[in-house]
Motif scaffolding. Structure first.
Motif, PDB file in Angstrom:
ATOM      1  N   ALA A  51       0.828  -1.208   0.000  1.00 33.64           N
ATOM      2  CA  ALA A  51       0.000   0.000   0.000  1.00 33.64           C
ATOM      3  C   ALA A  51       0.863   1.259   0.000  1.00 33.64           C
ATOM      4  N   ALA A  52       1.941   1.267   0.761  1.00 33.37           N
ATOM      5  CA  ALA A  52       2.838   2.429   0.795  1.00 33.37           C
ATOM      6  C   ALA A  52       3.475   2.649  -0.574  1.00 33.37           C
ATOM      7  N   LEU A  53       3.867   1.569  -1.227  1.00 34.21           N
ATOM      8  CA  LEU A  53       4.459   1.679  -2.564  1.00 34.21           C
ATOM      9  C   LEU A  53       3.428   2.232  -3.547  1.00 34.21           C
ATOM     10  N   LEU A  54       2.197   1.735  -3.454  1.00 36.80           N
ATOM     11  CA  LEU A  54       1.141   2.229  -4.342  1.00 36.80           C
ATOM     12  C   LEU A  54       0.777   3.678  -4.036  1.00 36.80           C
ATOM     13  N   ASP A  55       0.884   4.085  -2.776  1.00 35.86           N
ATOM     14  CA  ASP A  55       0.677   5.501  -2.430  1.00 35.86           C
ATOM     15  C   ASP A  55       1.679   6.377  -3.181  1.00 35.86           C
ATOM     16  N   GLU A  56       2.939   5.949  -3.195  1.00 34.47           N
ATOM     17  CA  GLU A  56       3.967   6.713  -3.912  1.00 34.47           C
ATOM     18  C   GLU A  56       3.659   6.772  -5.402  1.00 34.47           C
ATOM     19  N   ALA A  57       3.187   5.657  -5.961  1.00 33.29           N
ATOM     20  CA  ALA A  57       2.861   5.623  -7.386  1.00 33.29           C
ATOM     21  C   ALA A  57       1.706   6.566  -7.704  1.00 33.29           C
ATOM     22  N   VAL A  58       0.700   6.562  -6.859  1.00 34.73           N
ATOM     23  CA  VAL A  58      -0.454   7.438  -7.069  1.00 34.73           C
ATOM     24  C   VAL A  58      -0.049   8.900  -6.870  1.00 34.73           C
ATOM     25  N   ASP A  59       0.806   9.171  -5.909  1.00 33.35           N
ATOM     26  CA  ASP A  59       1.281  10.544  -5.687  1.00 33.35           C
ATOM     27  C   ASP A  59       2.052  11.079  -6.891  1.00 33.35           C
ATOM     28  N   ALA A  60       2.702  10.209  -7.645  1.00 38.23           N
ATOM     29  CA  ALA A  60       3.475  10.631  -8.815  1.00 38.23           C
ATOM     30  C   ALA A  60       2.599  10.806 -10.059  1.00 38.23           C
ATOM     31  N   GLN A  61       1.358  10.367  -9.997  1.00 35.46           N
ATOM     32  CA  GLN A  61       0.498  10.403 -11.183  1.00 35.46           C
ATOM     33  C   GLN A  61       0.200  11.794 -11.741  1.00 35.46           C
ATOM     34  N   PRO A  62      -0.084  12.803 -10.929  1.00 37.26           N
ATOM     35  CA  PRO A  62      -0.422  14.107 -11.538  1.00 37.26           C
ATOM     36  C   PRO A  62       0.688  14.657 -12.439  1.00 37.26           C
ATOM     37  N   ARG A 117       1.882  -4.736 -13.345  1.00 36.67           N
ATOM     38  CA  ARG A 117       1.394  -4.424 -14.693  1.00 36.67           C
ATOM     39  C   ARG A 117       1.050  -2.945 -14.830  1.00 36.67           C
ATOM     40  N   LEU A 118       0.415  -2.377 -13.801  1.00 39.27           N
ATOM     41  CA  LEU A 118       0.024  -0.972 -13.877  1.00 39.27           C
ATOM     42  C   LEU A 118       1.235  -0.044 -13.806  1.00 39.27           C
ATOM     43  N   LEU A 119       2.212  -0.381 -12.967  1.00 38.40           N
ATOM     44  CA  LEU A 119       3.429   0.430 -12.910  1.00 38.40           C
ATOM     45  C   LEU A 119       4.189   0.337 -14.230  1.00 38.40           C
ATOM     46  N   LYS A 154      -7.183   5.272 -18.338  1.00 43.27           N
ATOM     47  CA  LYS A 154      -7.836   4.354 -17.399  1.00 43.27           C
ATOM     48  C   LYS A 154      -6.857   3.621 -16.496  1.00 43.27           C
ATOM     49  N   PRO A 155      -5.658   3.238 -16.934  1.00 43.17           N
ATOM     50  CA  PRO A 155      -4.733   2.589 -15.999  1.00 43.17           C
ATOM     51  C   PRO A 155      -4.406   3.432 -14.763  1.00 43.17           C
ATOM     52  N   ALA A 156      -4.483   4.750 -14.891  1.00 41.98           N
ATOM     53  CA  ALA A 156      -4.254   5.603 -13.720  1.00 41.98           C
ATOM     54  C   ALA A 156      -5.385   5.419 -12.706  1.00 41.98           C
ATOM     55  N   VAL A 157      -6.600   5.321 -13.204  1.00 44.91           N
ATOM     56  CA  VAL A 157      -7.753   5.078 -12.328  1.00 44.91           C
ATOM     57  C   VAL A 157      -7.629   3.685 -11.706  1.00 44.91           C
ATOM     58  N   ASP A 158      -7.232   2.700 -12.527  1.00 43.82           N
ATOM     59  CA  ASP A 158      -7.067   1.330 -12.032  1.00 43.82           C
ATOM     60  C   ASP A 158      -6.017   1.264 -10.924  1.00 43.82           C
ATOM     61  N   LEU A 159      -4.942   2.035 -11.068  1.00 43.65           N
ATOM     62  CA  LEU A 159      -3.895   2.039 -10.045  1.00 43.65           C
ATOM     63  C   LEU A 159      -4.423   2.622  -8.729  1.00 43.65           C
ATOM     64  N   ARG A 160      -5.188   3.691  -8.823  1.00 43.59           N
ATOM     65  CA  ARG A 160      -5.776   4.277  -7.605  1.00 43.59           C
ATOM     66  C   ARG A 160      -6.752   3.296  -6.949  1.00 43.59           C
ATOM     67  N   GLU A 161      -7.554   2.609  -7.762  1.00 42.67           N
ATOM     68  CA  GLU A 161      -8.495   1.621  -7.214  1.00 42.67           C
ATOM     69  C   GLU A 161      -7.752   0.459  -6.559  1.00 42.67           C
ATOM     70  N   LEU A 162      -6.667   0.019  -7.171  1.00 42.46           N
ATOM     71  CA  LEU A 162      -5.872  -1.055  -6.584  1.00 42.46           C
ATOM     72  C   LEU A 162      -5.272  -0.608  -5.260  1.00 42.46           C
ATOM     73  N   ARG A 163      -4.787   0.609  -5.205  1.00 41.57           N
ATOM     74  CA  ARG A 163      -4.238   1.137  -3.952  1.00 41.57           C
ATOM     75  C   ARG A 163      -5.294   1.125  -2.862  1.00 41.57           C
TER      76      ARG A 163
END
Length: 180
Positions: A51-62, A117-119, A154-163
Motif C-alpha cells: 500500500a505504501a508503494l502504491l501511495d507513492e505511485a499514485v502521488d506521482a500520477q499528476p 502491470r500498472l506500474l 484508465k490505468p491511472a484510475v485502475d492504479l488508484r483503485e488497486l491502492r
C-alpha cells in the motif's frame, strides 16, 4: 623459431596443494558467524508495504499525467514536459524494482502482479510520449500518434483503485489481528 617451454613443476606436491585449498576454503566458510534466518514478513506487513508503494505511485500520477498530455499537445513540446517525463520514468522504474524485491505470500502476490502491470504501463506510456514528442525523423503517422496522447488514461484510475483495495485489505487484516 623457439619451442614452447615445458610447464614447470609445482614447488609443492599436488596432494599438499589440494589440502591447502581445502583448509583455506573451510576457514573462509566459517569466517563469518551464521545468523538465524529472519521470519518472513506477516501478511499485514506485506499489505502495508504494498500500500505504501502504491501511495507513492499514485502521488506521482499528476506530474506523469501532465507530462504525457503535454507531449501530446500540438506544436513544440515544452522542455519541462520532457524533464518531468524523464523524472517520472525513473520514479516508476524504481517503484517496479522495489515491488520486485518484495517477498509476498500467494494471496498478496496477485495484488503485486496487478500493481506490477500498472506500474509497467505508467513507465511505458511515459517512454512512448517522450519518444513520439522528440522523434528525430518527423513522420505524419508519428505526429498523429503523438496527438492522440492525452494523459495516463484508465490505468491511472485502475492504479488508484488497486491502492484503495490494498489499503482496505490491510485495514481488514489489522482489525482481524486486534479482535479477541
Amino acid at each position: 623459431m623457439p619451442t614452447p617451454a615445458a610447464p614447470r613443476p609445482s614447488s609443492c606436491p599436488p596432494d599438499h596443494a589440494l589440502g591447502l585449498l581445502i583448509r583455506t576454503a573451510h576457514a573462509l566458510r566459517h569466517w563469518w558467524p551464521r545468523h538465524p534466518a529472519s521470519a518472513p514478513p506477516t501478511r499485514q506487513v506485506q499489505l502495508l508495504a504494498l500500500a505504501a508503494l502504491l501511495d507513492e505511485a499514485v502521488d506521482a500520477q499528476p506530474v506523469a499525467d501532465w507530462a504525457v498530455a503535454a507531449c501530446g499537445e500540438p506544436g513544440p513540446v515544452p522542455r519541462a514536459a520532457a524533464q518531468d517525463a524523464g523524472l517520472q520514468i525513473s520514479v516508476y522504474h524504481r517503484l517496479m524494482v522495489r515491488l520486485r524485491a518484495m517477498h509476498l505470500d500467494e494471496d498478496v502476490t496477485l495484488l503485486g502482479e496487478r500493481a506490477s502491470r500498472l506500474l509497467a504501463y505508467h513507465e511505458w506510456i511515459l517512454h512512448q510520449a517522450v519518444n513520439l514528442a522528440f522523434t528525430a525523423q518527423p513522420d505524419p503517422r508519428i505526429e498523429d500518434a503523438r496527438l492522440r496522447l492525452n494523459g495516463l488514461g484508465k490505468p491511472a484510475v485502475d492504479l488508484r483503485e488497486l491502492r484503495d483495495e490494498v489499503r482496505a485489505c490491510a485495514e481488514q487484516v489489522c482489525c482481524e489481528g486486534s479482535a479477541p
